[in-house]
Design a protein around this motif. Structure first.
Motif, PDB file in Angstrom:
ATOM      1  N   SER A 210       0.834  -1.208   0.000  1.00  0.00           N
ATOM      2  CA  SER A 210       0.000   0.000   0.000  1.00  0.00           C
ATOM      3  C   SER A 210       0.870   1.260   0.000  1.00  0.00           C
ATOM      4  O   SER A 210       0.550   2.252  -0.658  1.00  0.00           O
ATOM      5  CB  SER A 210      -0.926  -0.002   1.214  1.00  0.00           C
ATOM      6  N   GLN A 211       1.984   1.206   0.715  1.00  0.00           N
ATOM      7  CA  GLN A 211       2.893   2.355   0.746  1.00  0.00           C
ATOM      8  C   GLN A 211       3.616   2.525  -0.595  1.00  0.00           C
ATOM      9  O   GLN A 211       3.876   3.650  -1.031  1.00  0.00           O
ATOM     10  CB  GLN A 211       3.901   2.181   1.880  1.00  0.00           C
ATOM     11  N   ARG A 213       2.343   1.768  -3.483  1.00  0.00           N
ATOM     12  CA  ARG A 213       1.350   2.374  -4.383  1.00  0.00           C
ATOM     13  C   ARG A 213       1.231   3.881  -4.128  1.00  0.00           C
ATOM     14  O   ARG A 213       1.142   4.670  -5.064  1.00  0.00           O
ATOM     15  CB  ARG A 213      -0.009   1.701  -4.176  1.00  0.00           C
ATOM     16  N   GLU A 214       1.233   4.286  -2.857  1.00  0.00           N
ATOM     17  CA  GLU A 214       1.114   5.703  -2.522  1.00  0.00           C
ATOM     18  C   GLU A 214       2.331   6.492  -2.970  1.00  0.00           C
ATOM     19  O   GLU A 214       2.218   7.631  -3.430  1.00  0.00           O
ATOM     20  CB  GLU A 214       0.906   5.857  -1.017  1.00  0.00           C
TER      21      GLU A 214
END
Length: 429
Positions: A210-211, A213-214
């Motif tokens: 998720s990080q 992707r961010e």
């Protein structure tokens, strides 16, 4: 699905809750867990060869020391004009290998292996046949070492390095299942160069996906298919529920008793069947990014009764129907001249043991039964589920013990490997 007492189930629940609690607290601490999470962002940049007809390009991660693939396989399907049939264009051919841990980061001999499977006629002729065939046929292979790439730090997209892997063909197509090891070991007598290549980029990323992707939204503007690890990652995140069955179709031995059976073009069709005889629809995943199918057909090695396949597929079987399901393997001789067949070979793999636990991760030597073609359309599992299935433990029964439409032989065998990655099932080893 497994049968447990209420006490055992409660104990299992408490262990799962404890695991989630430990991981959750680790996540709160910061980098303890993220340092064990690694990913490889893969982009296919170019493919410099004209393959006759339609074809598939597979990519997966392989460990030389284990002699095993350790990731799911990415699959890109191309039409006869060499254009990808999905992803919305060649510029979007991207995948990300995930679930890689500290052990994977330190692998000494890890490779990305490319396989090309041609789809069409049995043999490429100058004059195409009038009939439309969809035989899957081995075509080419390439390898590239990746063990040093994972150890690099996170890279911005602009710094993505483009690599090149040379394409080779087998000198003997019967060696296609193992040609990647011959290329790695530089056993040049086993393959020949196509004077062609695959161009691709690989970017390592570390930490929570998720990080990633961010931090790199431009890489994920469109959905990027995820290639998971075969088996559990080193860190199981809260909410990560899996129930994946991986079947590796390794090889078959279809020689007759007298070893004089004519060499055939054997194709194996794999499906999941319930005790009632119904096939489980759309449960076979041929590869990441491809739609699930009800059955999967292996590639065909021409003119051999001992085909080597080494194909891996994922089965999406709901955990609540595990006790009533089994994997069925039907193998046929595919003729380019005659339609239909007189007989076929049958093997099966129960997903649950008699005591209720899921099948252990292992390699199995399946007993093969020769069946009359007339029973294929109404093949009833009741005819064979009570028969021995594992050749390493059981002996093939005498023909007098079998239905009239079936026969057995000590020489008929199939070799497969199963891996179950499930947070819902219990396995005994």
């Amino acid at each position: 699905m497994h049968q447990q007492s209420a006490q055992d189930m409660a104990k299992g629940d408490s262990v799962r809750k404890l695991s989630v609690s430990v991981i959750t607290s680790a996540v709160r601490r910061g980098s303890d867990v993220s340092e064990k999470l690694h990913h490889l962002y893969f982009r296919l940049c170019g493919f410099q060869y004209h393959v006759p007809g339609e074809f598939e390009l597979h990519a997966s991660l392989y460990d030389v020391r284990d002699d095993a693939f350790f990731s799911e396989r990415c699959v890109v399907r191309y039409d006869k004009n060499g254009e990808p049939t999905c992803f919305g264009g060649a510029e979007n051919l991207r995948f990300i290998f995930t679930d890689l841990g500290a052990f994977d980061k330190q692998r000494k001999e890890a490779y990305v292996v490319f396989h090309i499977i041609r789809i069409g006629d049995m043999v490429v002729e100058q004059k195409p046949s009038k009939e439309v065939h969809q035989f899957r046929r081995p075509f080419a292979c390439a390898v590239f070492p990746v063990d040093g790439i994972l150890q690099k730090s996170n890279q911005p997209a602009a710094d993505a390095e483009v690599f090149t892997a040379e394409l080779f063909q087998c000198s003997n197509e019967q060696d296609f299942a193992s040609v990647h090891t011959s290329i790695i070991k530089k056993q040049t007598g086993s393959y020949k160069s196509l004077l062609a290549r695959v161009d691709f980029s690989l970017q390592p990323f570390h930490g929570f996906l998720s990080q990633v992707r961010e931090a790199h939204p431009h890489l994920f503007q469109k959905p990027v298919p995820i290639c998971r690890k075969l088996g559990f990652p080193e860190v199981i995140m809260p909410g990560d529920t899996r129930n994946d069955v991986y079947i590796s179709l390794l090889s078959g031995d279809f020689k007759g008793k007298d070893n004089k059976t004519a060499e055939k073009n054997m194709e194996c069709e794999i499906s999941v069947v319930l005790k009632c005889g119904t096939s489980l629809e759309n449960c076979v995943a041929p590869g990441v990014s491809q739609n699930n199918t009800t059955s999967y057909k292996s590639f065909i090695v021409r003119h051999t009764n001992t085909p080597q396949w080494c194909e891996v597929m994922k089965l999406d079987v709901p955990h609540d129907i595990f006790p009533t399901a089994h994997v069925r393997f039907c193998s046929f001789h595919r003729s380019t001249k005659k339609k239909g067949f007189h007989s076929f070979m049958l093997a099966f793999l129960p997903l649950v043991h008699a005591q209720g636990t899921a099948l252990a991760d292992d390699e199995y030597n399946l007993i093969v039964y020769k069946c009359d073609a007339s029973i294929l359309s109404h093949l009833d599992p009741a005819q064979y589920l009570a028969l021995p299935w594992n050749g390493s433990v059981d002996e093939a029964p005498a023909n007098s013990q079998l239905p009239r439409s079936m026969s057995s032989s000590k020489t008929l065998r199939m070799r497969i490997r199963s891996t179950i990655c499930s947070t819902m099932l219990t396995q005994n080893y």
